[in-house]
Write a protein that holds these residues in place. Structure first.
Motif, PDB file in Angstrom:
ATOM      1  N   ILE A  60       5.041  -0.093  -7.847  1.00 48.89           N
ATOM      2  CA  ILE A  60       3.859  -0.405  -7.521  1.00 48.89           C
ATOM      3  C   ILE A  60       3.051   0.623  -6.803  1.00 48.89           C
ATOM      4  O   ILE A  60       1.830   1.071  -6.886  1.00 48.89           O
ATOM      5  N   GLN A  61       3.792   1.742  -6.241  1.00 46.27           N
ATOM      6  CA  GLN A  61       3.107   2.868  -5.394  1.00 46.27           C
ATOM      7  C   GLN A  61       2.497   3.915  -6.510  1.00 46.27           C
ATOM      8  O   GLN A  61       1.325   4.518  -6.396  1.00 46.27           O
ATOM      9  N   ALA A  62       3.294   3.914  -7.545  1.00 44.76           N
ATOM     10  CA  ALA A  62       2.938   4.818  -8.584  1.00 44.76           C
ATOM     11  C   ALA A  62       1.683   4.185  -9.321  1.00 44.76           C
ATOM     12  O   ALA A  62       0.532   5.070  -9.759  1.00 44.76           O
ATOM     13  N   LEU A  63       1.688   2.944  -9.532  1.00 43.68           N
ATOM     14  CA  LEU A  63       0.482   2.282  -9.948  1.00 43.68           C
ATOM     15  C   LEU A  63      -0.911   2.413  -9.052  1.00 43.68           C
ATOM     16  O   LEU A  63      -1.927   2.525  -9.541  1.00 43.68           O
ATOM     17  N   GLN A  64      -0.565   2.150  -7.814  1.00 37.96           N
ATOM     18  CA  GLN A  64      -1.626   2.298  -7.034  1.00 37.96           C
ATOM     19  C   GLN A  64      -2.096   3.670  -6.984  1.00 37.96           C
ATOM     20  O   GLN A  64      -3.267   3.949  -6.789  1.00 37.96           O
ATOM     21  N   ALA A  65      -1.327   4.859  -7.061  1.00 37.50           N
ATOM     22  CA  ALA A  65      -1.844   5.900  -7.093  1.00 37.50           C
ATOM     23  C   ALA A  65      -2.723   6.305  -8.439  1.00 37.50           C
ATOM     24  O   ALA A  65      -3.618   7.043  -8.272  1.00 37.50           O
ATOM     25  N   VAL A  88       4.786  12.522 -10.464  1.00 39.36           N
ATOM     26  CA  VAL A  88       6.008  11.753 -10.046  1.00 39.36           C
ATOM     27  C   VAL A  88       5.519  11.427  -8.600  1.00 39.36           C
ATOM     28  O   VAL A  88       5.446  12.295  -7.831  1.00 39.36           O
ATOM     29  N   ILE A  89       5.378  10.074  -8.506  1.00 38.57           N
ATOM     30  CA  ILE A  89       5.150   9.660  -6.928  1.00 38.57           C
ATOM     31  C   ILE A  89       6.505   9.514  -6.030  1.00 38.57           C
ATOM     32  O   ILE A  89       7.408   8.746  -6.531  1.00 38.57           O
ATOM     33  N   LYS A  90       6.612  10.215  -4.987  1.00 37.54           N
ATOM     34  CA  LYS A  90       7.687  10.068  -4.207  1.00 37.54           C
ATOM     35  C   LYS A  90       7.425   9.245  -2.941  1.00 37.54           C
ATOM     36  O   LYS A  90       6.437   9.544  -2.164  1.00 37.54           O
ATOM     37  N   LYS A  91       8.253   8.161  -2.840  1.00 35.90           N
ATOM     38  CA  LYS A  91       8.350   7.605  -1.396  1.00 35.90           C
ATOM     39  C   LYS A  91       8.857   8.172  -0.219  1.00 35.90           C
ATOM     40  O   LYS A  91      10.067   8.613  -0.388  1.00 35.90           O
ATOM     41  N   MET A 106       0.945  -1.182   0.019  1.00 35.34           N
ATOM     42  CA  MET A 106      -0.055   0.171   0.093  1.00 35.34           C
ATOM     43  C   MET A 106       0.862   1.456   0.139  1.00 35.34           C
ATOM     44  O   MET A 106       2.097   1.207   0.497  1.00 35.34           O
ATOM     45  N   MET A 107       0.391   2.280  -0.613  1.00 27.72           N
ATOM     46  CA  MET A 107       1.135   3.441  -0.277  1.00 27.72           C
ATOM     47  C   MET A 107       1.074   4.100   1.105  1.00 27.72           C
ATOM     48  O   MET A 107       0.428   3.930   2.112  1.00 27.72           O
TER      49      MET A 107
END
Length: 295
Positions: free
Chosen positions: A167-172, A291-294, A1-2
């Motif tokens: 995966i976090q980008a895909l979930q977003a 752009v998804i930043k963890k 999960m994110m």
């Protein structure tokens, strides 16, 4: 999960960087559109007056009785009133810092920002280096909006390299598609080095590669409980770079947004961003890039 501390599935604090160019109107109209998609707590419109420029103006041009910062603030307020029609609470912040990227980074921390929005300039005046610096410095997601951005979000392209970051980008992307009842395509770009082909059958190699990638995506789908009907596409980049292949797919499919992770599978520290992400940021886009930043 994110990461729950940095998810899009909550009331968001958004920071929008304005720079007194024609790009501001584009950003303000796009933010008005996003009000119908994101759940927004507050939008901070921000402009940084570089201190060195301000000092030079006062010394060389302006008299002591003229306040350029007040003039700029009034112009920004006028532009916001004219172009921003969203219902979310918003405010304006004007800073005086040497470096705009540092000012925005500090504001993002101070106001617990979830997403920073900047203009992605290719035709309009302005520097294109700011997004590249921000994606390294920020601890938030970054949305790049080009001047030609459509006020639609019905087709979203999410790139994946099967890493946890992607995966976090895909979930977003799935979350955004759910909010707009839109379509999403998960894209993986691969390439088989040409020097292998004198020794192996090209068609057989392509077939085996596709089977392998399809198997990996099914594993990913099961592990992360991805929807069964999600579209997964893998394309051979052939003579193109990975970024060129992504752009061709995005333009051919008439996607409204590209969602990508800040880092791919091969980065070892948070100080670096993936080479694909870096090159995509530098390329001229016709659609927004999230752009998804963890954290």
């Amino acid at each position: 999960m994110m990461n729950k501390k940095n998810t899009l599935d909550k009331k968001l604090n958004i920071l929008v960087a304005l720079d007194l160019t024609e790009m501001d109107a584009v950003l303000l109209r796009y933010m008005s559109f996003l009000n119908s998609i994101f759940s927004i707590q507050h939008i901070y419109f921000a402009h940084n007056i570089k201190q060195s420029v301000l000092n030079q103006l006062y010394e060389d041009i302006l008299g002591e009785d003229i306040r350029i910062d007040e003039i700029i603030e009034e112009e920004l307020k006028r532009n916001i009133t004219q172009n921003y029609t969203g219902a979310s609470d918003h405010s304006l912040i004007v800073t005086n810092e040497l470096h705009t990227e540092s000012a925005l980074t500090e504001l993002a921390v101070d106001h617990q920002i979830d997403v920073v929005v900047v203009g992605d300039k290719s035709e309009l005046k302005g520097t294109g280096g700011l997004p590249q610096k921000l994606v390294r410095m920020l601890n938030t997601h970054l949305l790049l909006v080009p001047e030609g951005a459509r006020l639609e979000l019905q087709k979203i392209l999410a790139t994946t390299d099967f890493s946890g970051n992607s995966i976090q980008a895909l979930q977003a992307a799935l979350l955004l598609a759910g909010q707009t009842k839109g379509e999403i395509e998960a894209l993986h770009v691969y390439g088989i080095p040409s020097f292998y082909f004198p020794y192996i059958d090209r068609d057989k190699a392509q077939e085996q590669t596709r089977k392998h990638l399809h198997s990996r995506f099914l594993e990913l789908q099961k592990k992360h409980a991805l929807p069964a009907d999600i579209q997964f596409k893998y394309v051979d980049k052939k003579e193109y770079s990975v970024v060129e292949a992504i752009r061709r797919e995005a333009e051919k499919g008439k996607f409204d947004m590209i969602v990508i992770s800040a880092r791919g599978a091969n980065n070892i520290t948070r100080l670096f961003i993936g080479s694909t992400t870096n090159d995509l940021i530098l390329s001229n886009q016709t659609m927004p890039i999230l752009v998804i930043k963890k954290r």
